[in-house]
Design a protein around this motif. Structure first.
Motif, mmCIF file in Angstrom:
data_model
loop_
_atom_site.group_PDB
_atom_site.id
_atom_site.type_symbol
_atom_site.label_atom_id
_atom_site.label_comp_id
_atom_site.label_asym_id
_atom_site.label_seq_id
_atom_site.Cartn_x
_atom_site.Cartn_y
_atom_site.Cartn_z
ATOM 1 N N TRP A 1 0.860 -1.177 0.000
ATOM 2 C CA TRP A 1 0.000 0.000 0.000
ATOM 3 C C TRP A 1 0.896 1.225 0.000
ATOM 4 O O TRP A 1 2.004 1.186 0.550
ATOM 5 C CB TRP A 1 -0.885 0.006 1.242
ATOM 6 N N THR A 2 0.447 2.319 -0.599
ATOM 7 C CA THR A 2 1.281 3.509 -0.618
ATOM 8 C C THR A 2 0.485 4.747 -0.209
ATOM 9 O O THR A 2 -0.733 4.798 -0.373
ATOM 10 C CB THR A 2 1.911 3.777 -2.008
ATOM 11 N N GLY A 3 1.232 5.728 0.302
ATOM 12 C CA GLY A 3 0.664 7.035 0.582
ATOM 13 C C GLY A 3 1.153 8.059 -0.416
ATOM 14 O O GLY A 3 1.149 9.262 -0.137
ATOM 15 N N ALA A 4 1.585 7.587 -1.602
ATOM 16 C CA ALA A 4 2.132 8.481 -2.621
ATOM 17 C C ALA A 4 1.014 9.278 -3.284
ATOM 18 O O ALA A 4 0.065 8.697 -3.819
ATOM 19 C CB ALA A 4 2.897 7.666 -3.664
ATOM 20 N N ASP A 5 1.117 10.611 -3.261
ATOM 21 C CA ASP A 5 0.096 11.443 -3.885
ATOM 22 C C ASP A 5 0.722 12.704 -4.462
ATOM 23 O O ASP A 5 1.893 13.015 -4.226
ATOM 24 C CB ASP A 5 -1.020 11.782 -2.895
ATOM 25 N N ASP A 6 -0.092 13.459 -5.216
ATOM 26 C CA ASP A 6 0.384 14.671 -5.876
ATOM 27 C C ASP A 6 -0.814 15.540 -6.232
ATOM 28 O O ASP A 6 -1.931 15.033 -6.426
ATOM 29 C CB ASP A 6 1.171 14.305 -7.145
ATOM 30 N N SER A 7 -0.582 16.835 -6.308
ATOM 31 C CA SER A 7 -1.601 17.782 -6.768
ATOM 32 C C SER A 7 -0.946 18.704 -7.776
ATOM 33 O O SER A 7 0.116 19.278 -7.498
ATOM 34 C CB SER A 7 -2.167 18.589 -5.594
ATOM 35 N N SER A 8 -1.545 18.847 -8.956
ATOM 36 C CA SER A 8 -0.925 19.636 -10.019
ATOM 37 C C SER A 8 -1.968 20.432 -10.788
ATOM 38 O O SER A 8 -3.173 20.151 -10.733
ATOM 39 C CB SER A 8 -0.150 18.730 -10.971
ATOM 40 N N THR A 9 -1.495 21.424 -11.520
ATOM 41 C CA THR A 9 -2.356 22.294 -12.318
ATOM 42 C C THR A 9 -2.607 21.680 -13.688
ATOM 43 O O THR A 9 -1.689 21.142 -14.313
ATOM 44 C CB THR A 9 -1.701 23.674 -12.486
ATOM 45 N N VAL A 10 -3.839 21.733 -14.152
ATOM 46 C CA VAL A 10 -4.181 21.300 -15.501
ATOM 47 C C VAL A 10 -4.071 22.509 -16.427
ATOM 48 O O VAL A 10 -4.695 23.548 -16.178
ATOM 49 C CB VAL A 10 -5.605 20.707 -15.565
ATOM 50 N N VAL A 11 -3.276 22.369 -17.481
ATOM 51 C CA VAL A 11 -2.998 23.483 -18.381
ATOM 52 C C VAL A 11 -3.456 23.117 -19.790
ATOM 53 O O VAL A 11 -3.223 21.994 -20.261
ATOM 54 C CB VAL A 11 -1.495 23.823 -18.385
ATOM 55 N N SER A 12 -4.092 24.060 -20.472
ATOM 56 C CA SER A 12 -4.476 23.888 -21.874
ATOM 57 C C SER A 12 -4.020 25.129 -22.643
ATOM 58 O O SER A 12 -4.470 26.242 -22.345
ATOM 59 C CB SER A 12 -5.991 23.704 -22.007
ATOM 60 N N GLY B 1 -1.314 26.719 -22.385
ATOM 61 C CA GLY B 1 -0.687 27.662 -21.472
ATOM 62 C C GLY B 1 -1.619 28.311 -20.477
ATOM 63 O O GLY B 1 -1.201 29.159 -19.679
ATOM 64 N N VAL B 2 -2.895 27.924 -20.471
ATOM 65 C CA VAL B 2 -3.885 28.527 -19.579
ATOM 66 C C VAL B 2 -4.291 27.527 -18.507
ATOM 67 O O VAL B 2 -4.554 26.350 -18.805
ATOM 68 C CB VAL B 2 -5.130 28.988 -20.375
ATOM 69 N N ASN B 3 -4.382 27.989 -17.278
ATOM 70 C CA ASN B 3 -4.836 27.158 -16.156
ATOM 71 C C ASN B 3 -6.332 26.893 -16.310
ATOM 72 O O ASN B 3 -7.138 27.828 -16.296
ATOM 73 C CB ASN B 3 -4.538 27.864 -14.845
ATOM 74 N N VAL B 4 -6.697 25.584 -16.446
ATOM 75 C CA VAL B 4 -8.114 25.245 -16.590
ATOM 76 C C VAL B 4 -8.623 24.372 -15.448
ATOM 77 O O VAL B 4 -9.755 23.912 -15.482
ATOM 78 C CB VAL B 4 -8.365 24.532 -17.948
ATOM 79 N N GLY B 5 -7.797 24.141 -14.442
ATOM 80 C CA GLY B 5 -8.231 23.335 -13.308
ATOM 81 C C GLY B 5 -7.057 22.701 -12.591
ATOM 82 O O GLY B 5 -5.899 23.121 -12.737
ATOM 83 N N SER B 6 -7.340 21.694 -11.797
ATOM 84 C CA SER B 6 -6.295 20.984 -11.056
ATOM 85 C C SER B 6 -6.619 19.493 -11.009
ATOM 86 O O SER B 6 -7.764 19.076 -11.194
ATOM 87 C CB SER B 6 -6.144 21.535 -9.639
ATOM 88 N N LEU B 7 -5.578 18.704 -10.750
ATOM 89 C CA LEU B 7 -5.710 17.244 -10.698
ATOM 90 C C LEU B 7 -4.969 16.722 -9.476
ATOM 91 O O LEU B 7 -3.775 16.993 -9.289
ATOM 92 C CB LEU B 7 -5.125 16.614 -11.966
ATOM 93 N N ASP B 8 -5.690 15.980 -8.632
ATOM 94 C CA ASP B 8 -5.081 15.275 -7.502
ATOM 95 C C ASP B 8 -4.946 13.800 -7.873
ATOM 96 O O ASP B 8 -5.911 13.185 -8.347
ATOM 97 C CB ASP B 8 -5.947 15.391 -6.253
ATOM 98 N N THR B 9 -3.761 13.227 -7.656
ATOM 99 C CA THR B 9 -3.537 11.815 -7.971
ATOM 100 C C THR B 9 -2.986 11.081 -6.754
ATOM 101 O O THR B 9 -2.248 11.660 -5.949
ATOM 102 C CB THR B 9 -2.557 11.649 -9.149
ATOM 103 N N GLU B 10 -3.340 9.819 -6.652
ATOM 104 C CA GLU B 10 -2.850 8.945 -5.587
ATOM 105 C C GLU B 10 -2.545 7.571 -6.183
ATOM 106 O O GLU B 10 -3.367 7.023 -6.928
ATOM 107 C CB GLU B 10 -3.884 8.781 -4.485
ATOM 108 N N LEU B 11 -1.387 7.034 -5.862
ATOM 109 C CA LEU B 11 -1.080 5.648 -6.195
ATOM 110 C C LEU B 11 -1.495 4.811 -4.998
ATOM 111 O O LEU B 11 -0.816 4.786 -3.973
ATOM 112 C CB LEU B 11 0.406 5.474 -6.510
ATOM 113 N N ASP B 12 -2.640 4.131 -5.115
ATOM 114 C CA ASP B 12 -3.207 3.422 -3.966
ATOM 115 C C ASP B 12 -2.354 2.233 -3.536
ATOM 116 O O ASP B 12 -2.134 2.020 -2.342
ATOM 117 C CB ASP B 12 -4.622 2.932 -4.292
ATOM 118 N N TRP B 13 -1.916 1.446 -4.496
ATOM 119 C CA TRP B 13 -1.100 0.281 -4.178
ATOM 120 C C TRP B 13 -0.258 -0.117 -5.383
ATOM 121 O O TRP B 13 -0.520 0.307 -6.505
ATOM 122 C CB TRP B 13 -1.949 -0.898 -3.703
ATOM 123 N N GLU B 14 0.758 -0.934 -5.103
ATOM 124 C CA GLU B 14 1.666 -1.420 -6.140
ATOM 125 C C GLU B 14 2.113 -2.831 -5.772
ATOM 126 O O GLU B 14 2.337 -3.127 -4.600
ATOM 127 C CB GLU B 14 2.876 -0.484 -6.237
#
Length: 207
Positions: free
Chosen positions: A78-89, A91-104
């Motif tokens: 199980w992992t606690g690996a996560d990230d939050s980043s900006t979604v760009v289209s 060159g313009v910020n159109v939102g954000s994306l949170d990702t998590e790697l649940d397990w490996e």
């Protein structure tokens, strides 16, 4: 005249046998997600989850007479690996994306060379992982989420040391390519590729 006392050679450790143990470590991920937003340009975001991992591993080794050790090894973490980043289209910020790697997890073949109680080895095989992503607009309003499991490959190097005839420690480095995770969120096709680097430490019982 008395004969000198017989000196008995210390037995050499043999790696043949099964084992099961626990592991902890840290993982760094690297990748990119793209989404077809229905705009002239697709949206994209970095996918770089990092964090702890912990789980179990098990397997079997066979030591040949020339000290080469062949084995098969399986693990799940199980992992606690996560990230939050900006979604760009475009060159313009159109939102954000949170990702998590649940397990490996992985099933690997191992090749090592025994130096008594030391066992340096290389290992590689099939890897599995589950990635979870959640999207938001520029105002932080929830837009949808998806979880996908994918199959890839992994390769690594490590060493083990037998503290006793049954207690064996492990330290290893591993690179894993989990390929491309594909999902459809509210009608929007999304694809995310992900690879990881991690270091792991384990302790197993050999039987």
């Amino acid at each position: 005249m008395e004969s000198p006392p017989e000196v008995l050679a210390a037995p050499v450790f043999n790696w043949t046998g099964g084992y099961i143990g626990g592991q902890i470590g840290y993982l760094w991920g690297s990748g990119e997600a793209t989404a077809d937003l229905g705009l002239p340009f697709d949206g994209s975001a970095d996918v770089n989850p990092d964090g702890w991992l912990g789980g179990v591993y098990f397997g079997y080794n066979y030591q040949m007479t020339n000290n080469v050790v062949l084995g098969v090894d399986g693990d799940f973490a199980w992992t606690g690996a996560d990230d939050s980043s900006t979604v760009v289209s475009n060159g313009v910020n159109v939102g954000s994306l949170d990702t998590e790697l649940d397990w490996e997890g992985a099933v690997r073949l191992r090749l090592g060379y025994a130096v008594d109680r030391f066992l340096p080895y290389i290992a590689g095989g099939v890897a599995f992982g589950r990635l979870h992503g959640t999207g938001y607009d520029t105002g932080g309003v929830y837009q949808g989420e998806a979880s996908e499991t994918n199959t890839g490959w992994t390769i690594g190097v490590g060493t083990e040391y037998a503290f006793t005839d049954n207690l064996v420690g492990r330290a290893e480095y591993r690179y894993t390519d989990l390929g491309s995770f594909d999902a459809n969120v509210n009608g929007t096709p999304i694809s995310a590729d992900l690879s990881t680097n991690d270091v792991r430490f384990g302790l197993a019982w050999k039987f």
